[in-house]
Enzyme design. Structure first.
Site, PDB file in Angstrom:
ATOM      1  N   ASP A  22     -66.080   6.941 -44.494  1.00 28.25           N
ATOM      2  CA  ASP A  22     -65.415   5.744 -43.955  1.00 28.25           C
ATOM      3  C   ASP A  22     -64.525   6.080 -42.757  1.00 28.25           C
ATOM      4  O   ASP A  22     -64.030   5.183 -42.080  1.00 28.25           O
ATOM      5  CB  ASP A  22     -64.604   5.031 -45.042  1.00 28.25           C
ATOM      6  CG  ASP A  22     -65.479   4.112 -45.886  1.00 28.25           C
ATOM      7  OD1 ASP A  22     -66.554   3.708 -45.412  1.00 28.25           O
ATOM      8  OD2 ASP A  22     -65.086   3.794 -47.031  1.00 28.25           O
ATOM      9  N   GLY A  51     -69.684  -4.593 -50.604  1.00 31.81           N
ATOM     10  CA  GLY A  51     -70.734  -4.892 -49.621  1.00 31.81           C
ATOM     11  C   GLY A  51     -70.490  -4.238 -48.278  1.00 31.81           C
ATOM     12  O   GLY A  51     -70.989  -4.708 -47.256  1.00 31.81           O
ATOM     13  N   GLY A  52     -69.685  -3.184 -48.264  1.00 35.02           N
ATOM     14  CA  GLY A  52     -69.459  -2.440 -47.031  1.00 35.02           C
ATOM     15  C   GLY A  52     -68.976  -3.356 -45.919  1.00 35.02           C
ATOM     16  O   GLY A  52     -68.110  -4.207 -46.126  1.00 35.02           O
ATOM     17  N   ASN A  61     -67.646   4.427 -52.637  1.00 41.26           N
ATOM     18  CA  ASN A  61     -68.316   4.248 -51.349  1.00 41.26           C
ATOM     19  C   ASN A  61     -69.821   4.079 -51.503  1.00 41.26           C
ATOM     20  O   ASN A  61     -70.271   3.035 -51.921  1.00 41.26           O
ATOM     21  CB  ASN A  61     -67.950   5.344 -50.349  1.00 41.26           C
ATOM     22  CG  ASN A  61     -68.390   4.963 -48.951  1.00 41.26           C
ATOM     23  OD1 ASN A  61     -68.541   3.782 -48.648  1.00 41.26           O
ATOM     24  ND2 ASN A  61     -68.616   5.924 -48.088  1.00 41.26           N
ATOM     25  N   SER A  97     -61.039   0.717 -44.250  1.00 37.97           N
ATOM     26  CA  SER A  97     -61.899   0.129 -45.282  1.00 37.97           C
ATOM     27  C   SER A  97     -62.225  -1.320 -44.967  1.00 37.97           C
ATOM     28  O   SER A  97     -61.428  -2.035 -44.361  1.00 37.97           O
ATOM     29  CB  SER A  97     -61.170   0.184 -46.624  1.00 37.97           C
ATOM     30  OG  SER A  97     -61.919  -0.471 -47.610  1.00 37.97           O
ATOM     31  N   SER A  98     -63.404  -1.741 -45.410  1.00 40.79           N
ATOM     32  CA  SER A  98     -63.761  -3.162 -45.292  1.00 40.79           C
ATOM     33  C   SER A  98     -63.283  -3.954 -46.498  1.00 40.79           C
ATOM     34  O   SER A  98     -63.297  -5.186 -46.483  1.00 40.79           O
ATOM     35  CB  SER A  98     -65.279  -3.315 -45.199  1.00 40.79           C
ATOM     36  OG  SER A  98     -65.764  -2.660 -44.062  1.00 40.79           O
ATOM     37  N   THR A 150     -69.804  -0.177 -54.889  1.00 40.25           N
ATOM     38  CA  THR A 150     -68.452  -0.750 -54.872  1.00 40.25           C
ATOM     39  C   THR A 150     -68.411  -1.918 -55.862  1.00 40.25           C
ATOM     40  O   THR A 150     -69.447  -2.404 -56.299  1.00 40.25           O
ATOM     41  CB  THR A 150     -68.046  -1.189 -53.453  1.00 40.25           C
ATOM     42  OG1 THR A 150     -68.209  -0.072 -52.602  1.00 40.25           O
ATOM     43  CG2 THR A 150     -66.623  -1.678 -53.347  1.00 40.25           C
TER      44      THR A 150
HETATM   45  O1  DON Z   1     -64.066   0.841 -48.101  1.00 40.67           O
HETATM   46  C1  DON Z   1     -65.117   0.561 -47.551  1.00 40.67           C
HETATM   47  O2  DON Z   1     -65.203  -0.117 -46.545  1.00 40.67           O
HETATM   48  C2  DON Z   1     -66.423   1.060 -48.174  1.00 40.67           C
HETATM   49  N1  DON Z   1     -66.188   2.294 -48.858  1.00 40.67           N
HETATM   50  C3  DON Z   1     -66.926   0.012 -49.112  1.00 40.67           C
HETATM   51  C4  DON Z   1     -68.302   0.334 -49.562  1.00 40.67           C
HETATM   52  C5  DON Z   1     -69.012  -0.825 -50.122  1.00 40.67           C
HETATM   53  O3  DON Z   1     -68.502  -1.890 -50.298  1.00 40.67           O
HETATM   54  C6  DON Z   1     -70.444  -0.597 -50.412  1.00 40.67           C
HETATM   55  N2  DON Z   1     -71.103  -1.778 -50.900  1.00 40.67           N
HETATM   56  N3  DON Z   1     -72.195  -2.155 -50.671  1.00 40.67           N
END
Ligand code: DON
Length: 589
Positions: free
Chosen positions: A444, A495-496, A422, A473-474, A402
């Protein structure tokens, strides 16, 4: 006491924060300060070297961009110098980063953006991936009815209908100044002429290599082996795809050659993403979610982003900080921050989802009544001291991907955009002939209630899979504005699950503890996401964190993954910081 008076209030608060809550440790912290006059003597600041700071922080006056690759920031500078505005800069950087960080984002990904042009208005854009018409939970269930976590995580069925190109083009068309060919030019060059592979990219290519399909190995390999750090990565097919976007604009993403190639690829896979899906895809444009937080107007992304949960988190903290009943010092601060995070992620797990399909009670979740009631419950628990976390250690898997772009100019015109495919290299499938990697954003969705995804996040029915639906989504791109309407800062992160807490940690250190922007981004972080029931702490906090005084949390040390990209206005200065964990730099003047 003489020495103490010399220091600003922020320092005293700092001492409180890092001391262990007892007079003895507060005093020794002060003594340490008197002897050495450095904050590091009390609290190690691993990211604090001057060389590092000089690389990752920059001050200017006219314009500033922070991204995760020097050439993406450079693309922004290039179009600014040609007379582009912040939206042109964002567009150039978005296309460039999709060439430069194909492990993180790309034209077959999706994202969110907040655009604030103080003289014109404010907008939120949701160009995230949507479940295809065929996308239903039944695809991801094994014959015994149990969830098939592998199928939703990798391969053709893990991809949702992409939105990045449609979204970026729409925003540029509405607010940009330059022709599309000018703003895509840097990306075209990086794809055609190549760039030197950097260590992060080389590492993930070699890690993922065995799972890549042949088209992908062709692009990311030389002589049938993974391309190495320092070698030149040329992406000819991606160059061709970008060229078609310049020629055909959004039509290319409705019925152009690229869509034909994607549909051709999916013929082998049940037509999972069809030509019809591309025709039906709509970018959603809406008002940003605006709330008063910590003395600013906070503009963030409405659901299915986690912006609302970030607002709840910040408001809960502010309410707890007002109450006298919480323990003081680091114990009190830690409890307040952790409980705010836990509750916000609890809400996310319960209510988070696509507002077109499920009722996300946004107004309630940020209302003062709700905040006060919830803080009342936390207060009872903390004051009684009679509480224990349930132990549920299911760790999120590691992942770095991301990306985020923050841009601001002298007038406060600003764009905050997070974009993604993702997981690392998304579905790990390249669509032959396009140079494009598919996202794996179906992961997700919540495959089944209580089953954690890649980031250990759980969801409810609100985030269940349905055709045409957008997964929760985060990603939480955010802009803070002074009460006068002047832009204060632009922030966001990849960062998920750790995205909202990385923004919280940074804003907490910057706005409450009054640290410098760079220190605030690089300060050791704390993270709690409700499930697993674990308080995650950056390793530098070991030995400084009063675990014995926080017996109710299960503590685990590990590096916070999220990378913050921020531009802030201080007086007439624009300061940019690209997280020192990343590859990028801020650029501007
Ligand atoms: O939208 C989301 O929450 C995830 N697809 C984001 C993924 C992400 O930030 C991965 N990073 N480390």
């Amino acid at each position: 006491m003489e020495g103490i008076r010399k220091f600003p209030l922020s320092f005293l608060i700092f001492v409180l924060f890092v001391s262990f809550g007892s007079c003895e440790t507060i005093r020794s912290a002060m003594d340490a300060e008197n002897n050495t006059s450095t904050l590091e003597s009390i609290f190690p600041q691993v990211e604090g070297s001057k060389e590092k700071r000089d690389r990752y922080e920059l001050t200017g006056r006219e314009f500033m961009i922070a991204t995760d690759h020097p050439l993406a920031s450079q693309a922004g500078v290039e179009v600014w110098k040609q007379g582009g505005n912040v939206v042109d800069v964002f567009t150039a950087a978005s296309f460039a980063i999709s060439v430069l960080r194909p492990q993180s984002t790309g034209l077959l990904g999706g994202g969110f953006a907040i655009v604030y042009l103080p003289k014109k208005g404010k907008w939120a854009y949701d160009f995230r991936e949507r479940s295809p018409k065929k996308g239903t939970a039944s695809y991801y269930l094994k014959s015994d009815g149990s969830p098939d976590s592998e199928k939703i995580l990798k391969g053709p069925f893990s991809a949702a209908v992409p939105g990045n190109v449609q979204g970026i083009l729409k925003i540029q068309k509405q607010h940009g100044k330059l022709p599309l060919s000018d703003v895509i030019a840097p990306a075209l060059r990086y794809a055609k002429n190549g760039f030197a592979v950097y260590s992060d990219l080389a590492n993930v290519i070699s890690k993922v290599w065995p799972n890549m399909n042949p088209s992908m190995q062709k692009v990311f390999g030389i002589d049938n082996r993974p391309i190495r750090e320092g070698e030149l990565l040329i992406q000819e097919e991606l160059f061709q795809t970008l060229t078609r976007i310049v020629e055909n604009e959004e039509k290319e993403w409705i019925s152009g050659e690229t869509i034909k190639l994607v549909s051709e690829y999916y013929k082998e896979y049940d037509g999972f993403i069809s030509e019809e899906d591309w025709k039906q895809y709509q970018v959603k444009q809406m008002d940003p979610l605006v709330s008063s937080v910590w003395g600013y107007q906070m503009m963030t992304m409405p659901p299915p982003s986690s912006g609302v949960h970030l607002v709840t988190m910040m408001q809960l903290y502010a309410e707890m900080a007002k109450r006298k009943s919480f323990p003081k010092g680091i114990v009190g601060e830690s409890i307040q921050i952790t409980e705010a995070m836990k509750l916000a992620y609890r809400d996310r797990a319960e209510y988070g989802g696509d507002p077109s399909f499920t009722d996300v009670p946004v107004t309630k979740l940020i209302s003062q009544t709700y905040i006060q009631d919830e803080v009342g419950e936390i207060e009872k628990k903390v004051v009684s001291g009679n509480w224990k976390e349930n132990q549920n250690p299911k760790e999120p898997k590691d992942s770095y991907n991301t990306t985020h772009i923050s841009v601001m100019d002298r007038e406060g015109n600003a764009v905050s955009s997070t974009q993604s495919i993702n997981g690392i290299f998304g579905a790990v499938q390249m669509v032959p002939g396009t140079g494009l990697v598919l996202n794996n954003t179906m992961d997700d969705f919540s495959i089944a209630p209580g089953v954690p995804n890649l980031y250990g996040l759980v969801g409810s029915k609100a985030n269940a899979i349905a055709p045409g639906k957008t997964p929760l989504s985060s990603m939480s791109p955010t802009i803070l504005v002074e009460p006068s309407g002047a832009t204060k800062l632009v922030i966001g992160a990849p960062g998920g699950s750790q995205i909202p807490t990385s923004i919280f940690n940074t804003l907490y250190h910057y706005l409450i503890q009054k640290r410098s922007l760079y220190e605030s981004v690089s300060f050791p972080r704390i993270h709690h996401q409700f499930q697993p029931s674990t308080l995650f702490l950056d390793p530098e906090l070991k030995g400084y964190f009063p675990e014995s005084e926080l017996p109710f949390y299960r503590v685990q040390y590990g590096r916070h993954r999220a990378k913050v990209f921020i531009v802030s206005k201080e007086g007439d200065k624009l300061i940019g910081v690209s997280d020192p964990k990343g590859e990028g730099i801020p650029l501007g003047f």
